[in-house]
Design a protein around this motif. Sequence first.
Motif, PDB file in Angstrom:
ATOM      1  N   PRO A   5       0.817  -1.228   0.000  1.00 53.63           N
ATOM      2  CA  PRO A   5       0.000   0.000   0.000  1.00 53.63           C
ATOM      3  C   PRO A   5       0.845   1.271   0.000  1.00 53.63           C
ATOM      4  O   PRO A   5       0.440   2.276  -0.592  1.00 53.63           O
ATOM      5  N   ARG A   6       2.035   1.232   0.606  1.00 56.77           N
ATOM      6  CA  ARG A   6       2.901   2.415   0.585  1.00 56.77           C
ATOM      7  C   ARG A   6       3.377   2.710  -0.827  1.00 56.77           C
ATOM      8  O   ARG A   6       3.416   3.875  -1.261  1.00 56.77           O
ATOM      9  N   ASP A   7       3.729   1.669  -1.567  1.00 53.47           N
ATOM     10  CA  ASP A   7       4.174   1.860  -2.938  1.00 53.47           C
ATOM     11  C   ASP A   7       3.033   2.406  -3.802  1.00 53.47           C
ATOM     12  O   ASP A   7       3.239   3.308  -4.622  1.00 53.47           O
ATOM     13  N   LEU A   8       1.836   1.867  -3.616  1.00 50.88           N
ATOM     14  CA  LEU A   8       0.683   2.380  -4.350  1.00 50.88           C
ATOM     15  C   LEU A   8       0.414   3.839  -4.006  1.00 50.88           C
ATOM     16  O   LEU A   8       0.058   4.639  -4.882  1.00 50.88           O
ATOM     17  N   LEU A   9       0.573   4.194  -2.741  1.00 51.84           N
ATOM     18  CA  LEU A   9       0.340   5.572  -2.308  1.00 51.84           C
ATOM     19  C   LEU A   9       1.359   6.515  -2.933  1.00 51.84           C
ATOM     20  O   LEU A   9       1.005   7.623  -3.357  1.00 51.84           O
ATOM     21  N   ARG A  10       2.617   6.084  -3.026  1.00 50.49           N
ATOM     22  CA  ARG A  10       3.641   6.910  -3.668  1.00 50.49           C
ATOM     23  C   ARG A  10       3.317   7.114  -5.142  1.00 50.49           C
ATOM     24  O   ARG A  10       3.436   8.227  -5.670  1.00 50.49           O
ATOM     25  N   ARG A  11       2.904   6.059  -5.805  1.00 49.06           N
ATOM     26  CA  ARG A  11       2.572   6.166  -7.229  1.00 49.06           C
ATOM     27  C   ARG A  11       1.347   7.049  -7.437  1.00 49.06           C
ATOM     28  O   ARG A  11       1.289   7.840  -8.397  1.00 49.06           O
ATOM     29  N   TYR A  12       0.369   6.945  -6.544  1.00 51.25           N
ATOM     30  CA  TYR A  12      -0.808   7.812  -6.647  1.00 51.25           C
ATOM     31  C   TYR A  12      -0.417   9.276  -6.474  1.00 51.25           C
ATOM     32  O   TYR A  12      -0.869  10.144  -7.237  1.00 51.25           O
ATOM     33  N   GLN A  46      -9.092   4.807   8.342  1.00 51.11           N
ATOM     34  CA  GLN A  46      -9.806   6.050   8.637  1.00 51.11           C
ATOM     35  C   GLN A  46      -9.218   7.223   7.860  1.00 51.11           C
ATOM     36  O   GLN A  46      -9.949   8.051   7.300  1.00 51.11           O
ATOM     37  N   VAL A  47      -7.892   7.292   7.818  1.00 47.14           N
ATOM     38  CA  VAL A  47      -7.244   8.367   7.060  1.00 47.14           C
ATOM     39  C   VAL A  47      -7.563   8.228   5.574  1.00 47.14           C
ATOM     40  O   VAL A  47      -7.800   9.223   4.882  1.00 47.14           O
ATOM     41  N   HIS A  48      -7.586   6.999   5.102  1.00 50.23           N
ATOM     42  CA  HIS A  48      -7.884   6.773   3.686  1.00 50.23           C
ATOM     43  C   HIS A  48      -9.305   7.216   3.347  1.00 50.23           C
ATOM     44  O   HIS A  48      -9.556   7.804   2.276  1.00 50.23           O
ATOM     45  N   VAL A  49     -10.256   6.938   4.215  1.00 48.14           N
ATOM     46  CA  VAL A  49     -11.628   7.399   3.990  1.00 48.14           C
ATOM     47  C   VAL A  49     -11.662   8.924   3.912  1.00 48.14           C
ATOM     48  O   VAL A  49     -12.365   9.508   3.078  1.00 48.14           O
ATOM     49  N   SER A  50     -10.891   9.573   4.774  1.00 51.07           N
ATOM     50  CA  SER A  50     -10.812  11.031   4.736  1.00 51.07           C
ATOM     51  C   SER A  50     -10.236  11.516   3.408  1.00 51.07           C
ATOM     52  O   SER A  50     -10.709  12.509   2.830  1.00 51.07           O
ATOM     53  N   LEU A  51      -9.222  10.810   2.891  1.00 50.58           N
ATOM     54  CA  LEU A  51      -8.644  11.175   1.600  1.00 50.58           C
ATOM     55  C   LEU A  51      -9.670  11.033   0.473  1.00 50.58           C
ATOM     56  O   LEU A  51      -9.775  11.910  -0.398  1.00 50.58           O
ATOM     57  N   LEU A  52     -10.416   9.948   0.494  1.00 47.99           N
ATOM     58  CA  LEU A  52     -11.440   9.752  -0.526  1.00 47.99           C
ATOM     59  C   LEU A  52     -12.487  10.858  -0.474  1.00 47.99           C
ATOM     60  O   LEU A  52     -12.913  11.382  -1.514  1.00 47.99           O
ATOM     61  N   ARG A  53     -12.914  11.196   0.738  1.00 43.64           N
ATOM     62  CA  ARG A  53     -13.927  12.240   0.885  1.00 43.64           C
ATOM     63  C   ARG A  53     -13.406  13.573   0.358  1.00 43.64           C
ATOM     64  O   ARG A  53     -14.108  14.290  -0.377  1.00 43.64           O
ATOM     65  N   GLN A  54     -12.170  13.912   0.715  1.00 44.27           N
ATOM     66  CA  GLN A  54     -11.603  15.180   0.253  1.00 44.27           C
ATOM     67  C   GLN A  54     -11.421  15.187  -1.258  1.00 44.27           C
ATOM     68  O   GLN A  54     -11.631  16.222  -1.909  1.00 44.27           O
ATOM     69  N   ARG A  55     -11.033  14.046  -1.827  1.00 45.39           N
ATOM     70  CA  ARG A  55     -10.856  13.988  -3.277  1.00 45.39           C
ATOM     71  C   ARG A  55     -12.171  14.262  -3.993  1.00 45.39           C
ATOM     72  O   ARG A  55     -12.216  15.042  -4.955  1.00 45.39           O
ATOM     73  N   THR A 106      -9.612   9.269 -13.780  1.00 48.23           N
ATOM     74  CA  THR A 106     -10.109   7.939 -13.437  1.00 48.23           C
ATOM     75  C   THR A 106      -8.992   7.023 -12.959  1.00 48.23           C
ATOM     76  O   THR A 106      -9.159   6.263 -11.991  1.00 48.23           O
ATOM     77  N   THR A 107      -7.849   7.090 -13.608  1.00 52.13           N
ATOM     78  CA  THR A 107      -6.730   6.236 -13.218  1.00 52.13           C
ATOM     79  C   THR A 107      -6.261   6.559 -11.806  1.00 52.13           C
ATOM     80  O   THR A 107      -5.981   5.649 -11.008  1.00 52.13           O
ATOM     81  N   SER A 108      -6.180   7.844 -11.475  1.00 54.98           N
ATOM     82  CA  SER A 108      -5.780   8.229 -10.119  1.00 54.98           C
ATOM     83  C   SER A 108      -6.781   7.728  -9.097  1.00 54.98           C
ATOM     84  O   SER A 108      -6.401   7.226  -8.026  1.00 54.98           O
ATOM     85  N   GLY A 109      -8.079   7.851  -9.408  1.00 57.29           N
ATOM     86  CA  GLY A 109      -9.092   7.359  -8.484  1.00 57.29           C
ATOM     87  C   GLY A 109      -8.987   5.865  -8.265  1.00 57.29           C
ATOM     88  O   GLY A 109      -9.132   5.376  -7.134  1.00 57.29           O
ATOM     89  N   THR A 110      -8.708   5.127  -9.341  1.00 58.07           N
ATOM     90  CA  THR A 110      -8.547   3.677  -9.210  1.00 58.07           C
ATOM     91  C   THR A 110      -7.336   3.341  -8.348  1.00 58.07           C
ATOM     92  O   THR A 110      -7.386   2.409  -7.524  1.00 58.07           O
ATOM     93  N   MET A 111      -6.255   4.086  -8.518  1.00 56.97           N
ATOM     94  CA  MET A 111      -5.059   3.834  -7.718  1.00 56.97           C
ATOM     95  C   MET A 111      -5.326   4.081  -6.240  1.00 56.97           C
ATOM     96  O   MET A 111      -4.864   3.322  -5.371  1.00 56.97           O
ATOM     97  N   LEU A 112      -6.098   5.140  -5.935  1.00 55.72           N
ATOM     98  CA  LEU A 112      -6.408   5.419  -4.535  1.00 55.72           C
ATOM     99  C   LEU A 112      -7.302   4.325  -3.957  1.00 55.72           C
ATOM    100  O   LEU A 112      -7.163   3.957  -2.778  1.00 55.72           O
TER     101      LEU A 112
END
Length: 252
Positions: free
Chosen positions: A98-105, A158-167, A126-132
Motif C-alpha cells: 500500500p505504501r508503494d501504491l500511495l507513492r505512485r498515486y 480512517q485516514v484513507h476514507v478522509s482522503l477519498l472524501r476530500q478527493r 479515473t486512473t488516479s481514483g482507481t489507484m487510490l
Amino acid sequence: MSPPLASLAVSVAVFTGALVGLYLHRMLPKEHLTKDTQDVVRLGTGMLSVLASLVLAMLISTAKTTYDTTDRELRTFSAELILLDETLRDYGGDAAVPRDLLRRYTARMIDETWPTGDRAAIVDDTTSGTMLERVREAIRALRPVDDGQRWLQDQALQVHVSLLRQRWQFIQQEGPSVRPVVLVILVSWISFIFASFGLNAPQNGTVVAAFLVCSLAIGGSVFLVLAMDSPLNGVMRVSSVPMQRAASHMTP
C-alpha cells in the motif's frame, strides 16, 4: 475564453464606451449638453458606479474564496497523505504494497494537477481514483499479528476514507464560480459609465490616455477575478509545493 483574452475584451469594451462618449459630445446638439442635462447624467452614472463597484467587489471576493479554499484543501490533502504514509510505515514491512501504491498515486496526482507544457489540469482522473481505491484494498488485505498493528490498520483506513472524501469534494467543487452573465452585465454597466465620462470630458490626448489606462485597469481586475476563479490553471494556479513535500516524505 481564457482570462487574458477576456480581460483584453473587457478593456476594449470599456475604452470603446469612452470613445463613444467623446464622439457623442461632438455630435449632439448643444441643448443636449446643458449643465442641467449633465447633472442628471452624473446622478444616474453615480448610482450605477456604486452598483458596479459592489458587484466587482463581490466577484473579487467570490474568486478569492474559491482560490483560498482550493489551496487550503490541497494542503490538507497533502498532510493526510503524509499521515497515511507514516501510519503504514509504522505498521512495518508488510505494508510495503500500500505504501508503494500511495507513492505512485501521489506522483500521478502531481503530474495531472500541475502538468507541464500546455496541458490543462485534470482533477477527475479515473486512473488516479482507481489507484487510490487500490490503496484501500491493499490496506484491508493486511493481516495484523498484534493489537498494535490492528490499531494502525484501523487508523490507516480512517485516514484513507478522509482522503477519498476530500478527493470527491475537490472534484465536485471544480468549475467556475463566477458566471459569465454577471461579467457581461458588469462590463455593460462600466462601459455606459465611461461613455458618460466621455460625454462630459474635453476632447484631447490626455483624456484619451486617461481613459485607456483606466480601461486597462478594469480589464486587469477582471483578469484577477477569472485567474483566481481557476486556481489550477493559468499564471495564478495554486502552488504544488505541499504535494511535492508530501511526495518527498514517502521514501521507501
